[in-house]
Scaffold this motif. Structure first.
Motif, PDB file in Angstrom:
ATOM      1  N   GLN A 172       0.858  -1.183   0.000  1.00  0.00           N
ATOM      2  CA  GLN A 172       0.000   0.000   0.000  1.00  0.00           C
ATOM      3  C   GLN A 172       0.892   1.230   0.000  1.00  0.00           C
ATOM      4  OE1 GLN A 172      -3.867   0.283   2.044  1.00  0.00           O
ATOM      5  NE2 GLN A 172      -2.977   1.860   3.347  1.00  0.00           N
ATOM      6  N   GLY A 173       0.483   2.267  -0.754  1.00  0.00           N
ATOM      7  CA  GLY A 173       1.233   3.515  -0.748  1.00  0.00           C
ATOM      8  C   GLY A 173       2.305   3.621  -1.807  1.00  0.00           C
ATOM      9  N   SER A 174       2.140   2.962  -2.945  1.00  0.00           N
ATOM     10  CA  SER A 174       3.149   3.048  -4.008  1.00  0.00           C
ATOM     11  C   SER A 174       2.994   4.309  -4.852  1.00  0.00           C
ATOM     12  CB  SER A 174       3.083   1.817  -4.917  1.00  0.00           C
ATOM     13  OG  SER A 174       1.803   1.694  -5.517  1.00  0.00           O
ATOM     14  N   LEU A 175       1.860   4.987  -4.711  1.00  0.00           N
ATOM     15  CA  LEU A 175       1.609   6.261  -5.395  1.00  0.00           C
ATOM     16  C   LEU A 175       1.032   7.217  -4.363  1.00  0.00           C
ATOM     17  CD1 LEU A 175       1.580   7.726  -8.197  1.00  0.00           C
ATOM     18  CD2 LEU A 175      -0.820   7.049  -8.357  1.00  0.00           C
ATOM     19  N   VAL A 176       1.685   8.368  -4.175  1.00  0.00           N
ATOM     20  CA  VAL A 176       1.303   9.282  -3.099  1.00  0.00           C
ATOM     21  C   VAL A 176       1.230  10.711  -3.623  1.00  0.00           C
ATOM     22  CG1 VAL A 176       2.035  10.284  -0.901  1.00  0.00           C
ATOM     23  CG2 VAL A 176       2.358   7.842  -1.325  1.00  0.00           C
ATOM     24  N   ILE A 186      -2.816   4.127  -6.214  1.00  0.00           N
ATOM     25  CA  ILE A 186      -3.884   5.060  -6.555  1.00  0.00           C
ATOM     26  C   ILE A 186      -3.906   6.186  -5.532  1.00  0.00           C
ATOM     27  CG2 ILE A 186      -5.580   3.640  -5.305  1.00  0.00           C
ATOM     28  CD1 ILE A 186      -7.674   4.563  -7.421  1.00  0.00           C
ATOM     29  N   ALA A 187      -4.144   7.405  -6.000  1.00  0.00           N
ATOM     30  CA  ALA A 187      -4.248   8.584  -5.137  1.00  0.00           C
ATOM     31  C   ALA A 187      -5.441   9.404  -5.586  1.00  0.00           C
ATOM     32  CB  ALA A 187      -2.976   9.425  -5.221  1.00  0.00           C
ATOM     33  N   ALA A 188      -6.180   9.977  -4.626  1.00  0.00           N
ATOM     34  CA  ALA A 188      -7.377  10.745  -4.954  1.00  0.00           C
ATOM     35  C   ALA A 188      -7.419  12.028  -4.149  1.00  0.00           C
ATOM     36  CB  ALA A 188      -8.633   9.909  -4.662  1.00  0.00           C
TER      37      ALA A 188
END
Length: 418
Positions: A117-121, A415-417
């Protein structure tokens, strides 16, 4: 992802009350106000650093606005897929951007190529999007302008197979999953990431350069006050904590090693107060609530809570609710935390929304900063589902984005939103 405890050998981010923290709640990017007694000096130092660092971003980054970013993780060239998010939560594709690095695929990964989890921030403080390039051992930063990505910068991750990123203030730490595993610190600057001398620490794992999915670390994350850096190790069945100095460096060469209360610890999240840490455990699809002490030791506040689903790996917060991705049977579980800090399921069956036949292989998920929407990656179908968070914690589907890299030799993850 099927895991068992006999395999032992394994963040942008949690919000605190009244403070938005970047992508995810997000422990990953935080603007925390420290105060009171012994924390006064530390708080003043934090504010001073924040003001000094903020000036270097002024006029350079407009920041993200109503956007969702998805990492393709393609082996021949990693990409970021950008979407504009409407007020109703619906997604519209905007563009695809090459990261300048390669995606990766862990050994025997069932659906999630990075097993983390957290590969894209997204860091709302600097207006930057940070992505790992697992296949090339690098990390990419972009300046975000609305839903557009600019100013790509690529740096070495400081280890093998980078799989996760955590952010606090102007400091980012990258979790490298390959080999012995490591964390490497960086300063976030107007020109991208700058390696932080003296920050590299080993995790003492025994992996190949491309790790097995079940023995690689699951997530790196800061506690909301920035005093500790936490890493989950799936195969070792531990939650390892590095107490941190004020200058962003670990206080010791070795982490404080805590035995996990549940089997195969994976994802990390924090409650709205920032005082309780939740860890999702894949073996029996449980969540344990901890207090992280200043010395890095953990105190169990609530024993592992099962959700009745299969292989819980990802966990994100939306207000007083939490949502977990169960990759074993492609469901999303809802959790509620009451005023006393007690965690419970939002319904008896442990499913916050009925699974869709077109949305299979649930992996990573992200919550918007206004906490109104949850977006879920479906690795097998190559889709992202968007859900509206209802008052009772139920999720109502509002959109599905299609045509994303589906899991095969590798697949999208991250994924980041906002």
């Amino acid at each position: 992802m099927r895991m068992h405890s006999n395999q032992r050998g394994r963040h942008v981010t949690s919000r605190t009350a009244g403070a938005h923290s970047g992508h995810r709640a997000k422990p990953r990017t935080r603007r925390i106000m420290l105060g009171g007694g012994a924390l006064a000096i530390a708080g003043a130092a934090t504010v001073a650093v924040s003001l000094a660092s903020a000036s270097q971003y002024a006029g350079q980054a407009a920041g993200a606005d109503h956007a969702v970013f998805v990492q393709g993780n393609e082996l021949d060239g990693n990409t970021i897929h950008t979407f504009a998010r409407g007020d109703d939560g619906k997604l519209k594709p905007v563009g695809t951007y090459a990261t300048g690095g390669k995606g990766g695929d862990q050994v025997d990964a069932p659906t999630d190529s990075l097993a983390s989890q957290g590969s894209l921030v997204y860091d709302d403080r600097s207006g930057m999007l940070l992505a790992v390039n697992a296949g090339s051992g690098t990390v990419t930063s972009f300046r975000v302008e609305g839903q557009q990505l600019r100013g790509r910068k690529v740096v070495d991750s400081g280890g093998e197979f980078p799989a996760g990123i955590a952010v606090h203030g102007s400091i980012a730490y990258v979790m490298n999953a390959g080999g012995e595993g490591s964390v490497q610190g960086f300063e976030i600057t107007g020109k991208g990431l700058k390696p932080l001398p003296g920050s590299h620490r080993s995790l003492g794992l025994d992996n190949e350069d491309i790790p097995r999915f079940d023995t690689s670390p699951g997530q790196v994350e800061f506690t909301p006050d920035g005093r500790n850096l936490v890493v989950t190790t799936k195969g070792s069945n531990t939650v390892e904590v590095f107490p941190m100095k004020r200058n962003g460096l670990p206080a010791a060469e070795q982490p404080v090693v805590n035995e996990s209360a549940g089997g195969v610890p994976f994802a990390i999240s924090f409650d709205a107060s920032g005082k309780r840490m939740l860890v999702a455990e894949a073996e029996n699809s449980t969540v344990t609530t901890y207090k992280v002490k200043r010395d890095g030791k953990l105190k169990v506040l609530q024993q592992p809570l099962p959700n009745g689903q299969e292989t819980l790996c990802w966990l994100e917060r939306a207000g007083d609710y939490f949502y977990g991705g169960n990759t074993g049977n492609s469901t999303v579980t809802g959790y509620r935390m009451d005023e006393r800090g007690t965690l419970s399921l939002t319904n008896e069956v442990g499913i916050a929304t009925p699974p869709s036949a077109k949305s299979q292989g649930v992996i990573d998920l992200a919550v918007t900063e206004d906490e109104k929407f949850v977006y879920v990656q479906n690795a097998v179908s190559g889709t992202v589902d968007g859900f509206r968070v209802e008052a009772d914690g139920a999720l109502t589907k509002v959109t599905t984005a299609e045509g994303l890299p589906a899991f095969d030799e590798s697949g999208m993850e991250g994924i980041a939103a906002v």
